[in-house]
Design a protein around this motif. Structure first.
Motif, PDB file in Angstrom:
ATOM      1  N   ALA A  54       9.566  12.362 -23.539  1.00 42.18           N
ATOM      2  CA  ALA A  54       8.479  11.660 -24.235  1.00 42.18           C
ATOM      3  C   ALA A  54       8.916  11.367 -25.663  1.00 42.18           C
ATOM      4  O   ALA A  54       8.530  12.047 -26.617  1.00 42.18           O
ATOM      5  CB  ALA A  54       7.210  12.510 -24.216  1.00 42.18           C
ATOM      6  N   THR A  55       9.745  10.344 -25.809  1.00 43.18           N
ATOM      7  CA  THR A  55      10.310   9.998 -27.109  1.00 43.18           C
ATOM      8  C   THR A  55      10.495   8.491 -27.198  1.00 43.18           C
ATOM      9  O   THR A  55      10.622   7.811 -26.179  1.00 43.18           O
ATOM     10  CB  THR A  55      11.670  10.718 -27.323  1.00 43.18           C
ATOM     11  N   ALA A  56      10.492   7.977 -28.410  1.00 41.65           N
ATOM     12  CA  ALA A  56      10.586   6.529 -28.623  1.00 41.65           C
ATOM     13  C   ALA A  56      11.843   5.961 -27.983  1.00 41.65           C
ATOM     14  O   ALA A  56      12.936   6.516 -28.117  1.00 41.65           O
ATOM     15  CB  ALA A  56      10.590   6.226 -30.122  1.00 41.65           C
ATOM     16  N   GLY A  57      11.687   4.851 -27.275  1.00 42.09           N
ATOM     17  CA  GLY A  57      12.817   4.146 -26.686  1.00 42.09           C
ATOM     18  C   GLY A  57      13.183   4.576 -25.281  1.00 42.09           C
ATOM     19  O   GLY A  57      13.988   3.906 -24.626  1.00 42.09           O
ATOM     20  N   SER A  58      12.599   5.666 -24.788  1.00 41.56           N
ATOM     21  CA  SER A  58      12.981   6.119 -23.448  1.00 41.56           C
ATOM     22  C   SER A  58      12.578   5.102 -22.378  1.00 41.56           C
ATOM     23  O   SER A  58      13.282   4.923 -21.381  1.00 41.56           O
ATOM     24  CB  SER A  58      12.372   7.491 -23.144  1.00 41.56           C
ATOM     25  N   GLY A  59      11.454   4.416 -22.591  1.00 45.49           N
ATOM     26  CA  GLY A  59      11.043   3.392 -21.640  1.00 45.49           C
ATOM     27  C   GLY A  59      11.991   2.207 -21.616  1.00 45.49           C
ATOM     28  O   GLY A  59      12.198   1.586 -20.560  1.00 45.49           O
ATOM     29  N   ASP A  60      12.588   1.876 -22.758  1.00 44.49           N
ATOM     30  CA  ASP A  60      13.567   0.795 -22.807  1.00 44.49           C
ATOM     31  C   ASP A  60      14.810   1.153 -21.997  1.00 44.49           C
ATOM     32  O   ASP A  60      15.402   0.302 -21.330  1.00 44.49           O
ATOM     33  CB  ASP A  60      13.955   0.501 -24.252  1.00 44.49           C
ATOM     34  N   VAL A  61      15.206   2.416 -22.067  1.00 40.35           N
ATOM     35  CA  VAL A  61      16.349   2.886 -21.285  1.00 40.35           C
ATOM     36  C   VAL A  61      16.030   2.793 -19.794  1.00 40.35           C
ATOM     37  O   VAL A  61      16.848   2.316 -18.994  1.00 40.35           O
ATOM     38  CB  VAL A  61      16.719   4.324 -21.685  1.00 40.35           C
ATOM     39  N   LEU A  62      14.851   3.228 -19.399  1.00 45.08           N
ATOM     40  CA  LEU A  62      14.448   3.141 -17.995  1.00 45.08           C
ATOM     41  C   LEU A  62      14.469   1.693 -17.520  1.00 45.08           C
ATOM     42  O   LEU A  62      14.946   1.392 -16.420  1.00 45.08           O
ATOM     43  CB  LEU A  62      13.052   3.744 -17.808  1.00 45.08           C
ATOM     44  N   ALA A  63      13.946   0.785 -18.325  1.00 41.09           N
ATOM     45  CA  ALA A  63      13.928  -0.624 -17.942  1.00 41.09           C
ATOM     46  C   ALA A  63      15.347  -1.154 -17.747  1.00 41.09           C
ATOM     47  O   ALA A  63      15.613  -1.934 -16.818  1.00 41.09           O
ATOM     48  CB  ALA A  63      13.193  -1.433 -19.002  1.00 41.09           C
ATOM     49  N   GLY A 116      17.907  21.284 -22.124  1.00 40.09           N
ATOM     50  CA  GLY A 116      16.812  22.182 -22.459  1.00 40.09           C
ATOM     51  C   GLY A 116      16.268  22.008 -23.859  1.00 40.09           C
ATOM     52  O   GLY A 116      15.337  22.708 -24.262  1.00 40.09           O
ATOM     53  N   GLY A 117      16.817  21.082 -24.626  1.00 40.55           N
ATOM     54  CA  GLY A 117      16.365  20.859 -25.994  1.00 40.55           C
ATOM     55  C   GLY A 117      16.030  19.414 -26.262  1.00 40.55           C
ATOM     56  O   GLY A 117      16.013  18.591 -25.345  1.00 40.55           O
ATOM     57  N   PRO A 118      15.779  19.080 -27.519  1.00 36.51           N
ATOM     58  CA  PRO A 118      15.380  17.716 -27.863  1.00 36.51           C
ATOM     59  C   PRO A 118      16.468  16.684 -27.557  1.00 36.51           C
ATOM     60  O   PRO A 118      17.658  17.007 -27.484  1.00 36.51           O
ATOM     61  CB  PRO A 118      15.113  17.788 -29.372  1.00 36.51           C
ATOM     62  N   LEU A 119      16.041  15.445 -27.378  1.00 36.66           N
ATOM     63  CA  LEU A 119      16.963  14.343 -27.159  1.00 36.66           C
ATOM     64  C   LEU A 119      16.406  13.089 -27.814  1.00 36.66           C
ATOM     65  O   LEU A 119      15.244  13.050 -28.215  1.00 36.66           O
ATOM     66  CB  LEU A 119      17.188  14.106 -25.665  1.00 36.66           C
ATOM     67  N   VAL A 120      17.243  12.062 -27.929  1.00 38.07           N
ATOM     68  CA  VAL A 120      16.796  10.732 -28.322  1.00 38.07           C
ATOM     69  C   VAL A 120      17.185   9.779 -27.206  1.00 38.07           C
ATOM     70  O   VAL A 120      18.010  10.094 -26.335  1.00 38.07           O
ATOM     71  CB  VAL A 120      17.400  10.282 -29.667  1.00 38.07           C
ATOM     72  N   GLY A 127       0.781  -1.227   0.000  1.00 39.92           N
ATOM     73  CA  GLY A 127       0.000   0.000   0.000  1.00 39.92           C
ATOM     74  C   GLY A 127       0.814   1.278   0.000  1.00 39.92           C
ATOM     75  O   GLY A 127       0.254   2.376  -0.140  1.00 39.92           O
ATOM     76  N   SER A 128       2.127   1.185   0.142  1.00 45.42           N
ATOM     77  CA  SER A 128       2.958   2.386   0.140  1.00 45.42           C
ATOM     78  C   SER A 128       3.117   2.920  -1.280  1.00 45.42           C
ATOM     79  O   SER A 128       3.098   2.169  -2.256  1.00 45.42           O
ATOM     80  CB  SER A 128       4.337   2.083   0.737  1.00 45.42           C
ATOM     81  N   VAL A 129       3.269   4.239  -1.378  1.00 44.89           N
ATOM     82  CA  VAL A 129       3.424   4.904  -2.674  1.00 44.89           C
ATOM     83  C   VAL A 129       4.583   5.887  -2.592  1.00 44.89           C
ATOM     84  O   VAL A 129       4.697   6.650  -1.624  1.00 44.89           O
ATOM     85  CB  VAL A 129       2.142   5.648  -3.082  1.00 44.89           C
ATOM     86  N   ILE A 130       5.441   5.852  -3.574  1.00 44.79           N
ATOM     87  CA  ILE A 130       6.542   6.801  -3.691  1.00 44.79           C
ATOM     88  C   ILE A 130       6.253   7.716  -4.870  1.00 44.79           C
ATOM     89  O   ILE A 130       6.000   7.236  -5.983  1.00 44.79           O
ATOM     90  CB  ILE A 130       7.885   6.084  -3.910  1.00 44.79           C
ATOM     91  N   ARG A 131       6.265   9.009  -4.627  1.00 43.38           N
ATOM     92  CA  ARG A 131       6.069   9.984  -5.699  1.00 43.38           C
ATOM     93  C   ARG A 131       7.428  10.446  -6.215  1.00 43.38           C
ATOM     94  O   ARG A 131       8.383  10.581  -5.446  1.00 43.38           O
ATOM     95  CB  ARG A 131       5.243  11.169  -5.200  1.00 43.38           C
ATOM     96  N   LEU A 132       7.504  10.673  -7.502  1.00 44.46           N
ATOM     97  CA  LEU A 132       8.769  10.985  -8.149  1.00 44.46           C
ATOM     98  C   LEU A 132       8.780  12.415  -8.668  1.00 44.46           C
ATOM     99  O   LEU A 132       7.738  12.924  -9.107  1.00 44.46           O
ATOM    100  CB  LEU A 132       9.009  10.014  -9.308  1.00 44.46           C
ATOM    101  N   PRO A 133       9.926  13.071  -8.631  1.00 40.17           N
ATOM    102  CA  PRO A 133      10.010  14.426  -9.172  1.00 40.17           C
ATOM    103  C   PRO A 133       9.666  14.427 -10.660  1.00 40.17           C
ATOM    104  O   PRO A 133       9.919  13.440 -11.359  1.00 40.17           O
ATOM    105  CB  PRO A 133      11.472  14.814  -8.943  1.00 40.17           C
ATOM    106  N   PRO A 134       9.106  15.515 -11.179  1.00 42.15           N
ATOM    107  CA  PRO A 134       8.767  15.567 -12.608  1.00 42.15           C
ATOM    108  C   PRO A 134      10.016  15.524 -13.483  1.00 42.15           C
ATOM    109  O   PRO A 134      11.068  16.045 -13.106  1.00 42.15           O
ATOM    110  CB  PRO A 134       8.025  16.896 -12.746  1.00 42.15           C
ATOM    111  N   ALA A 135       9.888  14.890 -14.636  1.00 44.59           N
ATOM    112  CA  ALA A 135      10.995  14.801 -15.592  1.00 44.59           C
ATOM    113  C   ALA A 135      10.757  15.773 -16.740  1.00 44.59           C
ATOM    114  O   ALA A 135       9.635  16.255 -16.956  1.00 44.59           O
ATOM    115  CB  ALA A 135      11.108  13.380 -16.133  1.00 44.59           C
ATOM    116  N   THR A 136      11.811  16.063 -17.490  1.00 45.19           N
ATOM    117  CA  THR A 136      11.658  16.917 -18.662  1.00 45.19           C
ATOM    118  C   THR A 136      10.685  16.284 -19.659  1.00 45.19           C
ATOM    119  O   THR A 136      10.704  15.070 -19.882  1.00 45.19           O
ATOM    120  CB  THR A 136      13.013  17.149 -19.357  1.00 45.19           C
ATOM    121  N   HIS A 137       9.844  17.108 -20.257  1.00 42.70           N
ATOM    122  CA  HIS A 137       8.881  16.587 -21.223  1.00 42.70           C
ATOM    123  C   HIS A 137       9.557  16.143 -22.522  1.00 42.70           C
ATOM    124  O   HIS A 137       8.939  15.436 -23.330  1.00 42.70           O
ATOM    125  CB  HIS A 137       7.814  17.646 -21.519  1.00 42.70           C
ATOM    126  N   TRP A 138      10.819  16.529 -22.725  1.00 40.22           N
ATOM    127  CA  TRP A 138      11.553  16.036 -23.889  1.00 40.22           C
ATOM    128  C   TRP A 138      11.758  14.521 -23.810  1.00 40.22           C
ATOM    129  O   TRP A 138      12.100  13.877 -24.805  1.00 40.22           O
ATOM    130  CB  TRP A 138      12.918  16.720 -23.998  1.00 40.22           C
TER     131      TRP A 138
END
Length: 274
Positions: free
Chosen positions: A201-210, A252-256, A188-199
């Motif tokens: 939101a790009t293909a493959g970022s979830g694979d990097v996180l995993a 501050g700019g785009p990334l892949v 039942g515990s929940v950890i909240r995370l600081p917001p990340a840059t909206h940049w």
């Protein structure tokens, strides 16, 4: 609770004078597919750069070739591992019998396991401690499997509530990815995370996180075996490393996605120095 950079730094395994590649953690990775081979490249890259001893890759030959071209230190085939990363770059609807058998062997091994993308439907089958990494739409589909109906906008509006319901339903830690990411544990515990840059939101970022998460779990597998609650802390730490690496790569700019993976070592160095 809000997870901080100091919390994250405390969960980074720093090698000592007695370290070798096995003591530093070996991650088994069943990732990538003929259709999505890049997911394996990104996840394995991120795992190596997060600071473990070795990655064992189990994947189709084309995926192996692409990963080895980028990371020649990867070992392919079966062998001892401390933790598993499975599902990145896969589609459960296209799962072959041989892949199903390989995934079920990993799930039944009792080792801590990170389930991403095409393996999320197998979360309830893990014999050991498990963490899943869905985005909003994937969480909706996971919950539908256990008879809980919702929709992506509802999850987006109350991420802690829905991640918590999923954690309880699947007896697994849930790292719910989104503009407001959270980690929920079965207790039942929940950890909240600081917001990340909206940049990010790009293909493959979830694979990097995993990949980052898989590495952290492999380097702390003994602690997770002793206390499964550690898995939520590691999931939160992976998300913070991912977010900070993205900010460093973006400037501050785009990334892949590969930019994020390449920024992980300097990000970890800065965390440890602070």
């Amino acid at each position: 609770m809000l997870w901080t950079e100091a919390d994250t730094a405390a969960r980074i395994a720093v090698p000592d004078a007695f370290a070798d590649k096995h003591r530093r953690g070996v991650l088994g990775a069943i990732v990538g597919s003929e259709r999505y081979p890049g997911a394996a490249v990104l996840g394995v890259e991120a795992a190596h750069r997060t600071g473990l001893g070795m990655v064992r890759l189990i994947a189709p030959r084309r995926v192996e070739d692409l990963v080895l071209a980028r990371r020649p230190e990867v070992v392919t085939g079966d062998g001892r591992v401390e933790a598993w990363l499975v599902g990145s770059g896969q589609d459960a609807r296209l799962r072959s019998p041989s892949l199903a058998a390989t995934l079920h062997a990993a799930l039944g091994s009792g080792a801590p396991i990170v389930l991403d993308a095409g393996a999320l439907d197998l979360a309830a089958q893990a014999a050991g401690a498990a963490v899943v990494t869905p985005h909003h739409g994937e969480l909706v589909r996971m919950l539908a499997h256990v008879g809980i109906e919702t929709h992506a906008d509802a999850v987006r509006g109350a991420p802690a509530e829905w991640a918590g319901r999923a954690a309880e339903s699947f007896d697994a830690v849930v790292l719910l990815k989104g503009a407001e990411s959270v980690v929920a544990a079965p207790d039942g515990s929940v950890i909240r995370l600081p917001p990340a840059t909206h940049w990010l939101a790009t293909a493959g970022s979830g694979d990097v996180l995993a990949g980052i998460l898989g590495a952290l779990v492999a380097t702390h597998a003994g602690e997770v075996h002793a206390d499964a609650a550690r898995l939520a802390e590691l999931a939160a730490s992976a998300a913070v490393v991912h977010s900070l690496a993205a900010a460093r790569a973006s400037g501050g700019g785009p990334l892949v996605a590969l930019d994020v993976a390449e920024a992980v070592p300097a990000t970890i160095a800065a965390l440890l120095a602070a």
